[in-house]
Structures are given as structure tokens and as C-alpha cells.
Design a protein around this motif. Structure first.
Motif, PDB file in Angstrom:
ATOM      1  N   MET A 132      36.705  48.284 108.288  1.00 31.48           N
ATOM      2  CA  MET A 132      35.896  47.254 107.630  1.00 31.48           C
ATOM      3  C   MET A 132      35.582  47.728 106.210  1.00 31.48           C
ATOM      4  O   MET A 132      34.909  48.738 106.020  1.00 31.48           O
ATOM      5  CB  MET A 132      34.599  47.006 108.400  1.00 31.48           C
ATOM      6  CG  MET A 132      33.643  46.037 107.726  1.00 31.48           C
ATOM      7  SD  MET A 132      34.258  44.342 107.605  1.00 31.48           S
ATOM      8  CE  MET A 132      34.245  43.854 109.341  1.00 31.48           C
ATOM      9  N   THR A 133      36.103  47.006 105.228  1.00 32.33           N
ATOM     10  CA  THR A 133      35.794  47.292 103.827  1.00 32.33           C
ATOM     11  C   THR A 133      35.029  46.096 103.282  1.00 32.33           C
ATOM     12  O   THR A 133      35.599  45.029 103.068  1.00 32.33           O
ATOM     13  CB  THR A 133      37.080  47.521 103.011  1.00 32.33           C
ATOM     14  OG1 THR A 133      37.859  48.538 103.641  1.00 32.33           O
ATOM     15  CG2 THR A 133      36.742  47.953 101.594  1.00 32.33           C
ATOM     16  N   PHE A 134      33.725  46.275 103.086  1.00 33.93           N
ATOM     17  CA  PHE A 134      32.859  45.143 102.747  1.00 33.93           C
ATOM     18  C   PHE A 134      31.716  45.576 101.839  1.00 33.93           C
ATOM     19  O   PHE A 134      30.651  44.994 101.843  1.00 33.93           O
ATOM     20  CB  PHE A 134      32.311  44.540 104.050  1.00 33.93           C
ATOM     21  CG  PHE A 134      31.916  43.098 103.951  1.00 33.93           C
ATOM     22  CD1 PHE A 134      32.872  42.098 103.857  1.00 33.93           C
ATOM     23  CD2 PHE A 134      30.582  42.724 103.973  1.00 33.93           C
ATOM     24  CE1 PHE A 134      32.507  40.768 103.779  1.00 33.93           C
ATOM     25  CE2 PHE A 134      30.200  41.389 103.901  1.00 33.93           C
ATOM     26  CZ  PHE A 134      31.176  40.409 103.800  1.00 33.93           C
ATOM     27  N   GLY A 135      31.933  46.660 101.077  1.00 34.00           N
ATOM     28  CA  GLY A 135      30.858  47.190 100.256  1.00 34.00           C
ATOM     29  C   GLY A 135      29.794  47.846 101.123  1.00 34.00           C
ATOM     30  O   GLY A 135      30.018  48.152 102.301  1.00 34.00           O
ATOM     31  N   CYS A 136      28.616  48.044 100.560  1.00 36.96           N
ATOM     32  CA  CYS A 136      27.517  48.671 101.308  1.00 36.96           C
ATOM     33  C   CYS A 136      27.126  47.916 102.581  1.00 36.96           C
ATOM     34  O   CYS A 136      26.649  48.539 103.525  1.00 36.96           O
ATOM     35  CB  CYS A 136      26.304  48.849 100.402  1.00 36.96           C
ATOM     36  SG  CYS A 136      26.556  50.089  99.103  1.00 36.96           S
ATOM     37  N   PRO A 137      27.298  46.582 102.652  1.00 40.10           N
ATOM     38  CA  PRO A 137      26.992  45.877 103.902  1.00 40.10           C
ATOM     39  C   PRO A 137      28.052  46.055 104.991  1.00 40.10           C
ATOM     40  O   PRO A 137      28.038  45.358 105.998  1.00 40.10           O
ATOM     41  CB  PRO A 137      26.910  44.403 103.470  1.00 40.10           C
ATOM     42  CG  PRO A 137      26.759  44.416 101.993  1.00 40.10           C
ATOM     43  CD  PRO A 137      27.498  45.634 101.539  1.00 40.10           C
ATOM     44  N   GLU A 141      28.410  44.293 108.732  1.00 48.14           N
ATOM     45  CA  GLU A 141      29.501  43.342 108.973  1.00 48.14           C
ATOM     46  C   GLU A 141      30.357  43.791 110.155  1.00 48.14           C
ATOM     47  O   GLU A 141      30.833  42.969 110.939  1.00 48.14           O
ATOM     48  CB  GLU A 141      30.350  43.182 107.713  1.00 48.14           C
ATOM     49  CG  GLU A 141      31.195  41.922 107.683  1.00 48.14           C
ATOM     50  CD  GLU A 141      30.381  40.635 107.646  1.00 48.14           C
ATOM     51  OE1 GLU A 141      30.930  39.580 108.044  1.00 48.14           O
ATOM     52  OE2 GLU A 141      29.197  40.671 107.224  1.00 48.14           O
ATOM     53  N   ALA A 142      30.552  45.111 110.283  1.00 45.81           N
ATOM     54  CA  ALA A 142      31.267  45.637 111.444  1.00 45.81           C
ATOM     55  C   ALA A 142      30.501  45.341 112.733  1.00 45.81           C
ATOM     56  O   ALA A 142      31.092  45.011 113.774  1.00 45.81           O
ATOM     57  CB  ALA A 142      31.490  47.140 111.286  1.00 45.81           C
ATOM     58  N   TYR A 203      22.897  36.232 113.154  1.00 41.70           N
ATOM     59  CA  TYR A 203      23.376  36.932 111.971  1.00 41.70           C
ATOM     60  C   TYR A 203      23.895  35.922 110.959  1.00 41.70           C
ATOM     61  O   TYR A 203      24.220  34.778 111.289  1.00 41.70           O
ATOM     62  CB  TYR A 203      24.490  37.932 112.330  1.00 41.70           C
ATOM     63  CG  TYR A 203      25.580  37.353 113.199  1.00 41.70           C
ATOM     64  CD1 TYR A 203      26.622  36.597 112.644  1.00 41.70           C
ATOM     65  CD2 TYR A 203      25.564  37.539 114.581  1.00 41.70           C
ATOM     66  CE1 TYR A 203      27.608  36.058 113.442  1.00 41.70           C
ATOM     67  CE2 TYR A 203      26.545  36.996 115.384  1.00 41.70           C
ATOM     68  CZ  TYR A 203      27.567  36.267 114.814  1.00 41.70           C
ATOM     69  OH  TYR A 203      28.541  35.715 115.615  1.00 41.70           O
ATOM     70  N   LEU A 204      23.949  36.355 109.718  1.00 40.87           N
ATOM     71  CA  LEU A 204      24.559  35.535 108.672  1.00 40.87           C
ATOM     72  C   LEU A 204      25.107  36.437 107.584  1.00 40.87           C
ATOM     73  O   LEU A 204      24.645  37.564 107.385  1.00 40.87           O
ATOM     74  CB  LEU A 204      23.585  34.508 108.091  1.00 40.87           C
ATOM     75  CG  LEU A 204      22.307  34.978 107.403  1.00 40.87           C
ATOM     76  CD1 LEU A 204      22.558  35.382 105.954  1.00 40.87           C
ATOM     77  CD2 LEU A 204      21.265  33.865 107.425  1.00 40.87           C
ATOM     78  N   THR A 205      26.107  35.930 106.879  1.00 38.05           N
ATOM     79  CA  THR A 205      26.739  36.664 105.784  1.00 38.05           C
ATOM     80  C   THR A 205      26.903  35.732 104.594  1.00 38.05           C
ATOM     81  O   THR A 205      27.253  34.561 104.756  1.00 38.05           O
ATOM     82  CB  THR A 205      28.123  37.202 106.212  1.00 38.05           C
ATOM     83  OG1 THR A 205      27.969  38.090 107.312  1.00 38.05           O
ATOM     84  CG2 THR A 205      28.797  37.944 105.068  1.00 38.05           C
ATOM     85  N   ILE A 206      26.641  36.257 103.414  1.00 37.74           N
ATOM     86  CA  ILE A 206      26.801  35.518 102.161  1.00 37.74           C
ATOM     87  C   ILE A 206      27.729  36.321 101.266  1.00 37.74           C
ATOM     88  O   ILE A 206      27.511  37.522 101.069  1.00 37.74           O
ATOM     89  CB  ILE A 206      25.450  35.316 101.454  1.00 37.74           C
ATOM     90  CG1 ILE A 206      24.514  34.469 102.324  1.00 37.74           C
ATOM     91  CG2 ILE A 206      25.629  34.681 100.083  1.00 37.74           C
ATOM     92  CD1 ILE A 206      23.076  34.513 101.855  1.00 37.74           C
ATOM     93  N   MET A 347      30.087  40.231  95.353  1.00 40.29           N
ATOM     94  CA  MET A 347      28.889  40.781  96.008  1.00 40.29           C
ATOM     95  C   MET A 347      28.733  40.161  97.401  1.00 40.29           C
ATOM     96  O   MET A 347      28.961  38.963  97.580  1.00 40.29           O
ATOM     97  CB  MET A 347      27.641  40.484  95.195  1.00 40.29           C
ATOM     98  CG  MET A 347      27.603  41.199  93.849  1.00 40.29           C
ATOM     99  SD  MET A 347      27.428  43.001  93.967  1.00 40.29           S
ATOM    100  CE  MET A 347      25.712  43.170  94.482  1.00 40.29           C
ATOM    101  N   ASN A 348      28.335  40.992  98.346  1.00 40.06           N
ATOM    102  CA  ASN A 348      28.155  40.568  99.726  1.00 40.06           C
ATOM    103  C   ASN A 348      26.743  40.891 100.206  1.00 40.06           C
ATOM    104  O   ASN A 348      26.172  41.908  99.830  1.00 40.06           O
ATOM    105  CB  ASN A 348      29.157  41.277 100.644  1.00 40.06           C
ATOM    106  CG  ASN A 348      30.599  40.960 100.297  1.00 40.06           C
ATOM    107  OD1 ASN A 348      30.953  39.800 100.101  1.00 40.06           O
ATOM    108  ND2 ASN A 348      31.439  41.984 100.223  1.00 40.06           N
ATOM    109  N   ILE A 349      26.234  39.996 101.037  1.00 37.85           N
ATOM    110  CA  ILE A 349      24.930  40.187 101.680  1.00 37.85           C
ATOM    111  C   ILE A 349      25.092  39.818 103.154  1.00 37.85           C
ATOM    112  O   ILE A 349      25.785  38.861 103.491  1.00 37.85           O
ATOM    113  CB  ILE A 349      23.850  39.279 101.063  1.00 37.85           C
ATOM    114  CG1 ILE A 349      23.496  39.741  99.638  1.00 37.85           C
ATOM    115  CG2 ILE A 349      22.576  39.236 101.921  1.00 37.85           C
ATOM    116  CD1 ILE A 349      22.611  38.765  98.897  1.00 37.85           C
ATOM    117  N   ASN A 350      24.474  40.593 104.029  1.00 38.70           N
ATOM    118  CA  ASN A 350      24.386  40.162 105.423  1.00 38.70           C
ATOM    119  C   ASN A 350      23.056  40.576 106.026  1.00 38.70           C
ATOM    120  O   ASN A 350      22.361  41.453 105.507  1.00 38.70           O
ATOM    121  CB  ASN A 350      25.567  40.664 106.261  1.00 38.70           C
ATOM    122  CG  ASN A 350      25.838  42.151 106.106  1.00 38.70           C
ATOM    123  OD1 ASN A 350      24.943  42.940 105.851  1.00 38.70           O
ATOM    124  ND2 ASN A 350      27.083  42.532 106.262  1.00 38.70           N
TER     125      ASN A 350
END
Length: 359
Positions: A132-137, A141-142, A203-206, A347-350
Motif C-alpha cells: 500500500m503506497t498512499f502517503g502517511c495515511p 488505508e491498508a 471509514y472514509l477516504t478523501i 494529498m490523501n486523508i482517511n
């Protein structure tokens, strides 16, 4: 019903403690490529006032990121009492994979998860390694992906790991290098059938990937004469701060609203740890969005002061420390509802809502 429940956790922090005075002899450049004229003492003091970071952990030269991930994963397996051969997935979140000491080159082939599976000695070839490559989140996300597998009936037991060696990916001439650190955290997520809904509830992801894409990325050194890594962490600090402050509290608010949970039911908020000032502000704004002027005391544990920003490892490390009563007075109790939230490159947020099973 099928519930995705955390049954074990573990973490690994390198023993090498790097205090702020480590950077006293560094030469820092600004975004224009010019040497910063004020003293390093003043730069470090200002940095500590804003971030509250006093120390961080750097991995020993002989360690690889996959070593840290495997140690944390092994500890989570032991804690859960799970036979490694019964795992359906090993999911590893990371930004750079392995980076050999002094080389500054990201290595993601073979994948981190395959390397971790190898280091754990898992023989079961039906156990799928997944990166999983998704930045710090990435860890969150995993965990979301693992939850989807379990609730869909595609898996029963999954090892989820967040591990990074950001210290080997920083520009030594950039002041933001003082933020980053190394570490690994892991959990075992299992299907637990119960009449009571528990575990990961919602859960949610932006993902904002337009002009936000270069807020946190890889770039050349601020020192144009630097002969080290051709690419290293490059961060537009003000942009990241403004984005996080605006978007993360709103995401947490939407999370509990969609889940039908009152903010007063939340017992802990585990935020990605990058900047204490930013985290304090996000928590306060989250409660303001819910009509409460001040956040409850000790609602959001903090590790950034001592461990720095270990990227995908910060949330699972903090989870393990609190779960095992190793982070001050912070504790989890049966039937507690908590939030795990993160923001990072993309940028990603979860955000996830987790409900501990009632005993």
C-alpha cells in the motif's frame, strides 16, 4: 455478522535517539536555494516551538525498512496468538520500501510485503503479499482494505503493517528533515462473528490530486551542489498545514455523522503525528464543528515529541502503545469508540471509526 476486529498489535522503534542538537552543525537552505543566515540554534528553537519535536528515532545502518516491518509484524502475531501460516494477506504500507544506508535509493522490488512475508518465514503460498503506497495515511488505508476483504468474506486473518525509514529519504539541507523519523507498527485484523457490531465500524477516504499533488512530493535538494540522492522529501509546509487544518477535522466530522455516532461517544482520537501545533488545532476544530468549544483533556495521545514523524508507522505505533498501557495515562477500554485519522502525500486523508468489543 462479520466484524473486522484487531486481535493483536506490535511496534518497533529503533534504539538510535536523535536529539535536536544533532542538527546544530547542519547547513540549511531556503526554497530559493540560498543559505539561511540565522543561526541553527534559532532555527531549531523555532522548529521545536511549532512542532514540539525534541527527538526522533533513526534506524541503525544495518537495518532495512523490511526488517523493522517484520519485527513489528512478528510482535503483532505473537500478541494475537495467531499462527502465521493461517494469514490470508500481509499488507504493508510504506512510502519508499527499503533504502540502504547512504544510498538514498528507494527499493520496492521485490515488494515490501513479499520481503516481510519472507522474513517472517511464512510458507503458505496462498497468503498474498500486498503493498500500500498512499502517503502517511497508508496504514489507515491498508486497514480499510483489510476490513473490506474481511467483511466481504474474502479473508479471515490479515496482518497489516505500516513501516517507513524516512530519515534516509530526506534532504539534509532542508529544515523539514528535522520532522521525519523511522519506525514500524502492526496489527492483526480478524473476522469475529457476533450479534454486536464491533471492530472497524465505518471509514472514509478523501483524495485531492489536482494542485494539491505537489504539496508533499519528491524533489531535488535545496542545495544545488548536493551530490547525494537525486530525489528526497520535498514539502510545502504552509500548504500542507492549511490543507490538513481545513480538511481533516471536516473528514472526522463526516465520519461520525455518517456512522450515526455522537462526538461524546469518542474516547480517543489517534491522529497521524507530524506537527503538534497542527494536531492540537485539528482536534480543537473537530470539536468546534460538533458544537463543543474545547476538546476533552487527553482525547488525543501524542508521540511526535519523542518519536518525530515516522509516516505510516505513527498511528499503529501509537495504537499499540496505548493498547498496552505504555503511553502515559492513556488507555483503551471495552466498548470504547475511537477515531484513527491521517493526512499525507497525494494529498490523501482517511479516517476510521473503531469500536472495541464489549467484554
Amino acid at each position: 455478522m462479520r466484524n473486522a476486529v484487531i486481535t493483536g498489535s506490535g511496534h518497533f522503534l529503533p534504539e538510535n535517539i536523535i536529539e535536536n542538537d544533532y542538527f546544530l552543525n547542519h547547513t540549511f537552505f531556503d526554497e530559493k536555494g540560498e543559505k539561511i543566515q540565522k543561526s541553527n540554534q534559532e532555527t531549531i528553537q523555532k522548529f521545536e516551538e511549532i512542532t514540539e519535536i525534541k527527538s526522533r528515532r533513526y534506524a541503525e545502518p544495518e537495518l532495512q525498512n523490511s526488517d523493522m516491518a517484520a519485527i513489528a509484524g512478528g510482535r503483532a502475531l505473537q500478541d494475537a496468538g495467531v499462527d502465521k501460516e493461517t494469514l490470508d494477506y500481509v499488507i504493508v504500507a510504506s512510502n519508499y520500501g527499503n533504502i540502504s544506508h547512504g544510498q538514498g535509493l528507494a527499493d520496492l522490488m521485490p515488494s515490501m510485503s513479499a520481503r516481510v512475508k519472507n522474513k517472517l518465514g511464512i510458507k503458505n503460498n496462498a497468503c498474498r503479499p500486498y503493498d500500500m503506497t498512499f502517503g502517511c495515511p497508508g496504514f489507515n488505508e491498508a486497514l480499510i482494505l483489510a476490513t473490506q476483504f474481511i467483511k466481504a468474506g474474502l479473508a479471515e486473518k490479515i496482518l497489516v503493517i505500516g513501516s517507513d525509514m524516512i530519515s534516509r529519504a530526506v534532504d539534509p539541507y532542508d529544515r523539514t528533515a528535522m520532522i521525519f523519523a523511522d519506525g514500524a507498527g502492526a496489527v492483526i485484523l480478524e473476522n469475529k462473528k457476533s450479534d454486536q457490531e464491533c471492530g472497524v465500524l465505518h471509514y472514509l477516504t478523501i483524495s485531492d490530486n489536482l494542485e494539491e499533488l505537489d504539496y508533499l512530493t519528491n524533489g531535488p535538494s535545496l542545495n544545488t551542489e548536493y551530490k547525494g540522492a537525486s530525489k528526497s522529501v520535498s514539502m510545502k509546509g504552509r500548504k500542507v498545514y492549511e490543507y490538513a487544518l481545513k480538511k481533516v477535522p471536516a473528514a472526522m466530522h463526516r465520519l461520525i455523522e455518517q456512522a450515526g455516532v455522537d462526538v461524546k461517544e469518542i474516547k480517543k482520537i489517534l491522529l497521524h503525528q507530524a506537527n503538534a501545533k497542527m494536531d492540537h488545532a485539528m482536534v480543537k476544530r473537530f470539536y468546534k464543528l460538533n458544537g463543543i468549544s474545547d476538546a476533552p483533556k487527553d482525547i488525543a495521545p501524542m508521540t511526535v515529541q519523542d518519536f518525530g514523524n515516522s509516516s505510516v508507522a505513527t498511528v499503529p505505533t501509537m495504537f499499540d502503545l496505548v493498547r498496552k498501557n505504555q503511553l502515559g495515562n492513556h488507555q483503551f477500554y471495552p466498548d470504547d469508540k475511537i477515531i484513527l485519522a491521517s493526512v499525507g502525500a497525494g494529498m490523501n486523508i482517511n479516517a476510521l471509526l473503531y469500536h472495541f468489543p464489549a467484554e
